[in-house]
Design a protein around this motif. Structure first.
Motif, mmCIF file in Angstrom:
data_model
loop_
_atom_site.group_PDB
_atom_site.id
_atom_site.type_symbol
_atom_site.label_atom_id
_atom_site.label_comp_id
_atom_site.label_asym_id
_atom_site.label_seq_id
_atom_site.Cartn_x
_atom_site.Cartn_y
_atom_site.Cartn_z
ATOM 1 N N ASN A 204 -11.761 -9.025 -3.796
ATOM 2 C CA ASN A 204 -11.935 -7.819 -2.994
ATOM 3 C C ASN A 204 -11.231 -7.954 -1.651
ATOM 4 O O ASN A 204 -10.590 -6.998 -1.175
ATOM 5 C CB ASN A 204 -13.430 -7.549 -2.786
ATOM 6 C CG ASN A 204 -13.694 -6.253 -2.042
ATOM 7 O OD1 ASN A 204 -13.017 -5.264 -2.248
ATOM 8 N ND2 ASN A 204 -14.681 -6.273 -1.163
ATOM 9 N N GLN A 205 -11.306 -9.118 -1.039
ATOM 10 C CA GLN A 205 -10.636 -9.341 0.233
ATOM 11 C C GLN A 205 -9.122 -9.297 0.058
ATOM 12 O O GLN A 205 -8.396 -8.776 0.912
ATOM 13 C CB GLN A 205 -11.055 -10.696 0.816
ATOM 14 C CG GLN A 205 -12.510 -10.768 1.228
ATOM 15 C CD GLN A 205 -12.862 -9.773 2.313
ATOM 16 O OE1 GLN A 205 -12.166 -9.670 3.315
ATOM 17 N NE2 GLN A 205 -13.941 -9.032 2.128
ATOM 18 N N GLN A 206 -8.642 -9.849 -1.049
ATOM 19 C CA GLN A 206 -7.199 -9.824 -1.324
ATOM 20 C C GLN A 206 -6.711 -8.396 -1.526
ATOM 21 O O GLN A 206 -5.644 -8.009 -1.044
ATOM 22 C CB GLN A 206 -6.888 -10.657 -2.568
ATOM 23 C CG GLN A 206 -5.403 -10.728 -2.907
ATOM 24 C CD GLN A 206 -5.165 -11.380 -4.257
ATOM 25 O OE1 GLN A 206 -5.708 -10.968 -5.269
ATOM 26 N NE2 GLN A 206 -4.341 -12.419 -4.255
ATOM 27 N N LYS A 207 -7.493 -7.590 -2.216
ATOM 28 C CA LYS A 207 -7.123 -6.193 -2.435
ATOM 29 C C LYS A 207 -7.046 -5.427 -1.125
ATOM 30 O O LYS A 207 -6.118 -4.657 -0.897
ATOM 31 C CB LYS A 207 -8.137 -5.519 -3.362
ATOM 32 C CG LYS A 207 -7.910 -4.020 -3.507
ATOM 33 C CD LYS A 207 -9.048 -3.327 -4.230
ATOM 34 C CE LYS A 207 -8.920 -1.820 -4.175
ATOM 35 N NZ LYS A 207 -10.027 -1.131 -4.838
ATOM 36 N N SER A 208 -8.037 -5.585 -0.264
ATOM 37 C CA SER A 208 -8.113 -4.886 1.015
ATOM 38 C C SER A 208 -7.975 -3.380 0.787
ATOM 39 O O SER A 208 -8.714 -2.803 0.004
ATOM 40 C CB SER A 208 -7.046 -5.433 1.964
ATOM 41 O OG SER A 208 -7.194 -4.903 3.258
ATOM 42 N N ALA A 209 -7.003 -2.724 1.427
ATOM 43 C CA ALA A 209 -6.821 -1.279 1.281
ATOM 44 C C ALA A 209 -5.657 -0.939 0.354
ATOM 45 O O ALA A 209 -5.100 0.154 0.428
ATOM 46 C CB ALA A 209 -6.611 -0.631 2.642
ATOM 47 N N SER A 210 -5.292 -1.867 -0.536
ATOM 48 C CA SER A 210 -4.135 -1.664 -1.412
ATOM 49 C C SER A 210 -4.392 -0.580 -2.447
ATOM 50 O O SER A 210 -5.526 -0.350 -2.869
ATOM 51 C CB SER A 210 -3.799 -2.975 -2.141
ATOM 52 O OG SER A 210 -3.447 -3.993 -1.239
ATOM 53 N N ASP A 211 -3.313 0.064 -2.881
ATOM 54 C CA ASP A 211 -3.388 0.975 -4.016
ATOM 55 C C ASP A 211 -2.828 0.274 -5.245
ATOM 56 O O ASP A 211 -2.509 -0.924 -5.204
ATOM 57 C CB ASP A 211 -2.670 2.295 -3.718
ATOM 58 C CG ASP A 211 -1.177 2.115 -3.437
ATOM 59 O OD1 ASP A 211 -0.599 1.075 -3.824
ATOM 60 O OD2 ASP A 211 -0.574 3.021 -2.828
#
Length: 265
Positions: A204-211
């Motif tokens: 989840n931290q790696q994803k952050s605000a990515s699409d």
């Protein structure tokens, strides 16, 4: 005599070239063998992630639905994707988390805050803290983003191992239409079970605000559901996609063209 000498030199040159080629091939073969007997055999034998292919959405026995802007369109996720507007990103310099309301409200008014609702929905063998019917203290999950089996224990550090992810990140939503929603609609978006999944903390931290153009779950079995869920959220809350995002979603859905949209009903 001159002709014989030239033939001799040509033959020697061809012989040297052949020996050089043989040496190169021998070194390449030795290198390949060395790689195989060190790392290669393990990489070749590494099993594919056998994680879940979908995640829970709604449990009507104790959850109440959140009112979205629109109902999720029924049918294929591909068709719903084609119905989404394609635009560039709006500015993010004015983004604040508070624009989506206080984190983890009891938006559905079932007596429990959203974080605990999602933990209860997604975990198995759920245990509650003493004297509470809401506060989740423990449980287990076959985590969808990585495919790992994870034990959840509430605590100052251990709680971080399982986090609640916004499938469509709020920062992404802000740049793709959420600025045009009213405060109540943004609050619903942030707390809608359709847009929330209990997930591996580091992922989840790696994803952050990515699409979808810049981040997809490591567990490939889950990608069709994940992308369909993003499309469903965006259709439900009048959000758009960028062209690279749409292209990435289509690539995922090409492997599952019959994937339906996801609904919290």
């Amino acid at each position: 005599m001159t002709v014989s000498w030239r033939a001799y030199r040509s033959a020697r040159r061809r012989s040297r070239q052949a020996w050089v080629l043989l040496a190169v091939l021998t070194l390449a073969a030795a290198g390949s063998a060395g790689w195989f007997f060190t790392a290669g055999q393990f990489a070749a034998a590494e099993p594919a992630i056998a994680g879940p292919s979908e995640a829970p959405v709604f449990d009507g026995t104790w959850m109440k639905p959140v009112v979205p802007v629109h109902t999720v369109p029924q049918g294929s996720a591909l068709d719903a994707l084609e119905g989404l507007p394609v635009k560039g990103r709006a500015p993010k310099d004015n983004y604040q988390r508070e624009a989506f309301g206080q984190a983890w409200l009891d938006v559905d008014r079932n007596g429990c805050d959203t974080r605990n609702d999602i933990l209860r929905r997604d975990l198995t063998a759920v245990g509650f803290t003493e004297g509470s019917k809401c506060r989740v203290a423990s449980g287990a999950i076959q985590e969808p983003y990585t495919g790992k089996a994870v034990e959840f224990r509430r605590g100052a550090e251990s709680s971080k191992e399982i986090q609640i992810d916004h499938v469509v990140a709020l920062g992404d939503a802000w740049q793709k239409g959420a600025q045009g929603l009213n405060s109540q609609q943004r609050q619903s978006l942030a707390n809608d079970p359709l847009n929330l999944i209990a997930a591996d903390g580091p992922a989840n931290q790696q994803k952050s605000a990515s699409d979808a153009a810049t981040w997809l779950p490591k567990n490939k079995n889950f990608r069709c559901h994940y992308v369909a869920r993003q499309i469903s959220v965006k259709a439900s809350y009048e959000l758009w996609v960028t062209q690279p995002e749409k292209d990435a979603m289509k690539r995922v859905l090409d492997s599952c063209p019959d994937q339906p949209t996801i609904s919290a009903r």
